[in-house]
Design a protein around this motif. Structure first.
Motif, mmCIF file in Angstrom:
data_model
loop_
_atom_site.group_PDB
_atom_site.id
_atom_site.type_symbol
_atom_site.label_atom_id
_atom_site.label_comp_id
_atom_site.label_asym_id
_atom_site.label_seq_id
_atom_site.Cartn_x
_atom_site.Cartn_y
_atom_site.Cartn_z
ATOM 1 N N MET A 1 0.844 -1.191 0.000
ATOM 2 C CA MET A 1 0.000 0.000 0.000
ATOM 3 C C MET A 1 0.885 1.248 0.000
ATOM 4 O O MET A 1 1.878 1.310 0.725
ATOM 5 N N ILE A 2 0.499 2.240 -0.810
ATOM 6 C CA ILE A 2 1.076 3.568 -0.686
ATOM 7 C C ILE A 2 0.117 4.388 0.166
ATOM 8 O O ILE A 2 -1.091 4.410 -0.093
ATOM 9 N N GLY A 3 0.636 5.051 1.194
ATOM 10 C CA GLY A 3 -0.171 5.924 2.023
ATOM 11 C C GLY A 3 0.201 7.369 1.778
ATOM 12 O O GLY A 3 1.382 7.718 1.682
ATOM 13 N N ARG A 4 -0.803 8.221 1.656
ATOM 14 C CA ARG A 4 -0.587 9.663 1.519
ATOM 15 C C ARG A 4 -1.266 10.330 2.709
ATOM 16 O O ARG A 4 -2.475 10.204 2.888
ATOM 17 N N VAL A 5 -0.469 11.031 3.517
ATOM 18 C CA VAL A 5 -0.947 11.526 4.802
ATOM 19 C C VAL A 5 -0.587 12.986 4.956
ATOM 20 O O VAL A 5 0.524 13.419 4.629
ATOM 21 N N GLY A 6 -1.546 13.752 5.450
ATOM 22 C CA GLY A 6 -1.335 15.159 5.790
ATOM 23 C C GLY A 6 -2.363 15.567 6.817
ATOM 24 O O GLY A 6 -3.181 14.752 7.256
ATOM 25 N N PRO A 7 -2.383 16.834 7.232
ATOM 26 C CA PRO A 7 -3.321 17.272 8.278
ATOM 27 C C PRO A 7 -4.785 16.963 7.966
ATOM 28 O O PRO A 7 -5.560 16.691 8.886
ATOM 29 N N ASP A 8 -5.161 16.993 6.687
ATOM 30 C CA ASP A 8 -6.535 16.671 6.300
ATOM 31 C C ASP A 8 -6.583 15.627 5.190
ATOM 32 O O ASP A 8 -7.553 15.562 4.440
ATOM 33 N N THR A 9 -5.526 14.837 5.095
ATOM 34 C CA THR A 9 -5.422 13.824 4.040
ATOM 35 C C THR A 9 -5.032 12.489 4.644
ATOM 36 O O THR A 9 -4.114 12.420 5.470
ATOM 37 N N VAL A 15 -1.068 -1.375 -4.079
ATOM 38 C CA VAL A 15 -0.015 -1.565 -5.072
ATOM 39 C C VAL A 15 0.067 -3.022 -5.522
ATOM 40 O O VAL A 15 0.146 -3.319 -6.707
ATOM 41 N N ARG A 16 0.013 -3.931 -4.583
ATOM 42 C CA ARG A 16 0.204 -5.343 -4.940
ATOM 43 C C ARG A 16 -0.462 -6.220 -3.883
ATOM 44 O O ARG A 16 -0.281 -6.013 -2.690
ATOM 45 N N ARG A 17 -1.234 -7.176 -4.348
ATOM 46 C CA ARG A 17 -1.819 -8.186 -3.466
ATOM 47 C C ARG A 17 -1.355 -9.551 -3.958
ATOM 48 O O ARG A 17 -1.213 -9.771 -5.162
ATOM 49 N N PHE A 18 -1.140 -10.450 -3.010
ATOM 50 C CA PHE A 18 -0.650 -11.774 -3.392
ATOM 51 C C PHE A 18 -1.112 -12.796 -2.367
ATOM 52 O O PHE A 18 -1.413 -12.463 -1.221
ATOM 53 N N ALA A 19 -1.196 -14.022 -2.825
ATOM 54 C CA ALA A 19 -1.668 -15.104 -1.955
ATOM 55 C C ALA A 19 -0.660 -15.359 -0.838
ATOM 56 O O ALA A 19 0.550 -15.238 -1.029
ATOM 57 N N ASN A 20 -1.178 -15.723 0.329
ATOM 58 C CA ASN A 20 -0.318 -16.053 1.464
ATOM 59 C C ASN A 20 -1.056 -17.060 2.333
ATOM 60 O O ASN A 20 -1.988 -16.703 3.036
ATOM 61 N N GLU A 39 7.621 -11.275 -3.246
ATOM 62 C CA GLU A 39 6.456 -10.433 -3.523
ATOM 63 C C GLU A 39 6.594 -9.062 -2.863
ATOM 64 O O GLU A 39 6.209 -8.036 -3.444
ATOM 65 N N ILE A 40 7.116 -9.035 -1.642
ATOM 66 C CA ILE A 40 7.285 -7.771 -0.935
ATOM 67 C C ILE A 40 8.245 -6.855 -1.679
ATOM 68 O O ILE A 40 7.955 -5.664 -1.902
ATOM 69 N N VAL A 41 9.391 -7.379 -2.079
ATOM 70 C CA VAL A 41 10.380 -6.544 -2.763
ATOM 71 C C VAL A 41 9.853 -6.079 -4.116
ATOM 72 O O VAL A 41 10.011 -4.904 -4.494
ATOM 73 N N ASP A 42 9.198 -6.958 -4.863
ATOM 74 C CA ASP A 42 8.619 -6.540 -6.144
ATOM 75 C C ASP A 42 7.532 -5.487 -5.919
ATOM 76 O O ASP A 42 7.395 -4.536 -6.706
ATOM 77 N N GLY A 43 6.754 -5.646 -4.848
ATOM 78 C CA GLY A 43 5.728 -4.654 -4.545
ATOM 79 C C GLY A 43 6.327 -3.303 -4.188
ATOM 80 O O GLY A 43 5.812 -2.253 -4.597
#
Length: 451
Positions: A1-9, A15-20, A39-43
């Motif tokens: 996951m990419i997270g975008r965070v700010g005071p009101d964001t 980004v990538r989901r895979f079986a586990n 999978e983690i490194v490719d993600g």
């Protein structure tokens, strides 16, 4: 996951989901750890391609499972906590330290797969230099740092419930080598930059920041609690039903009720019960898909289950016979028949029994935890994948006779990125202020109990 965070964001971009899931080897159930790391490194590489300005990485996972290192290398694939070898460790541990004393020291409920039981059944532990829980192991492979994040360390059974430090005297009594226990760090600590070869493969040299590395610890960060007396349920494979406290509850009554004290972000205590969650449904769906050689339409199945008329039989969602992979529908039917009732006929009716039984287990746990703490619980915040299951949310409201506020779905990822963002100075404040941001950006759906 990419997270975008700010005071009101507060936004997430998958980004990538895979079986586990577990893989069976000659010696038992394991995690396919090499595949996970790949999978983690490719993600991460894909995340950097999408967002070159990423500031940091945070890692969380399930609890209790670990890898053993010798000379900096992984000795063997980590075992899966549902492997039956853990039963041998239970007997060995309780012969050395009775469970009543264990609970007084570590505050944990009895779960046969807790790390200390696994270690006492693991012959490789004697040959290892250090033990790293899964997110700490991933962090080590990315950075080279050897450390144990405290929220997840609290699930091992080897952490002192009051001090939050390793209970070295307990480890010695159990025969767990002290060298296996790495230095502890708290959420928000910078673990380091990436190994050069990892940075080259990902395409950037990012820093790794410790978060609430136990996924439930991260999820609780992002629970927009409806009131100071609200309970939470983090519902996925498991249902973690609890209250956030400032001090542990280590009483005989808490031990008898099998309630646990795990550490949370900012030194909070997660006073909770592990309840079988949607594992029961997902394993049933897996079996039906194998029977049909075709995928199941889950929304359609849940709609049919909601339309089942009349009452359906309930069963103990935590029955030990339901804990391992296998033919879940047949085992649930056997549990129901063993109680003297007829098993539901048809998949929709059995699905309804599963959902109602999970909801009843949730409701019972909520009221038990309220009684143990003297808290008049006035609402339930249900987060995680289960918050998308309207049938489960309504059934939980009905059976607890409390309003259920459902969402956010990706609470674990949100809690993870919020701790990273606070460490980077992108947001500031207490957990309550972080949760207010969650409530503004991901308002929950409310389910009222029906008469």
């Amino acid at each position: 996951m990419i997270g975008r965070v700010g005071p009101d964001t507060l936004e997430l971009e998958p980004v990538r989901r895979f079986a586990n899931g577990p893989v069976r080897r000659a010696d038992g159930l394991h995690w396919d750890f090499d595949a996970l790391v790949h999978e983690i490194v490719d993600g991460l590489a894909e995340a950097v391609r999408r967002e070159p300005g990423i500031q940091s990485i945070g890692i969380d996972s399930w609890a209790v499972d670990y890898g053993l290192l010798r000379g900096g290398e992984l000795i063997a694939e980590p075992f899966h906590y549902r492997d039956d070898r853990t039963a041998r460790g239970v007997d060995a541990v309780h012969q050395a330290v009775p469970f009543a004393e264990l609970h007084a020291r570590n505050g944990l409920q009895f779960l046969p797969f807790n790390t200390l039981y696994q270690l006492c059944a693991d012959p490789l532990a004697a040959d290892a230099d250090v033990m790293l829980l899964i997110p700490d192991l991933v962090a080590h492979l990315l950075t080279g740092r050897v450390a144990a994040e405290r929220t997840n360390a609290s699930t091992t059974g080897l952490l002192d419930v009051r001090t939050g430090d390793w209970d070295l005297a307990l480890a010695e009594r159990l025969g767990v080598p002290i060298r296996l226990l790495p230095a502890l760090v708290d959420p928000g600590a910078v673990l380091g930059g990436l190994r050069p070869e990892v940075a080259e493969r990902i395409g950037a040299d990012l820093r790794v920041v410790a978060v609430g590395s136990h996924d439930t610890a991260s999820a609780v960060v992002a629970v927009p609690l409806a009131s100071p007396h609200a309970a939470y349920i983090s519902c996925g494979t498991w249902g973690l039903v609890g209250l956030e406290l400032t001090e542990p509850v280590v009483t005989d009554a808490a031990r008898a009720a099998n309630v646990t004290n795990e550490r949370g972000v900012d030194g909070r205590i997660r006073f909770l019960r592990n309840v079988a969650g949607l594992w029961l449904l997902s394993e049933s769906v897996r079996q039906w898909e194998a029977d049909d050689s075709a995928p199941i339409d889950l929304p359609q199945l849940l709609a049919e289950a909601a339309a089942v008329p009349g009452d359906v039989p309930l069963f103990d969602a935590d029955d030990p016979s339901l804990s391992a992979p296998g033919d879940m529908p047949a085992r649930i039917a056997a549990v129901i028949r063993a109680s003297g009732r007829d098993a539901p006929v048809g998949r929709a009716a059995l699905t309804r029994s599963i959902i109602e039984s999970i909801a009843q287990a949730f409701a019972t746990a909520v009221h038990t935890i309220g009684a143990l703490t003297g808290t008049a619980i006035d609402a339930i915040n249900l987060v995680g994948g289960g918050s998308l299951n309207a049938l489960l949310c309504q059934a939980t409201a009905d059976r607890s006779v409390l309003p259920v506020l459902a969402g956010p779905v990706e609470a674990t990822a949100l809690g993870n990125v919020l701790v990273q963002a606070r460490a980077a100075g992108l947001v500031t404040g207490s957990l309550e202020q972080l949760r207010a941001l969650v409530a503004r950006t991901s308002p929950p759906v409310r389910y009222e109990p029906r008469a």
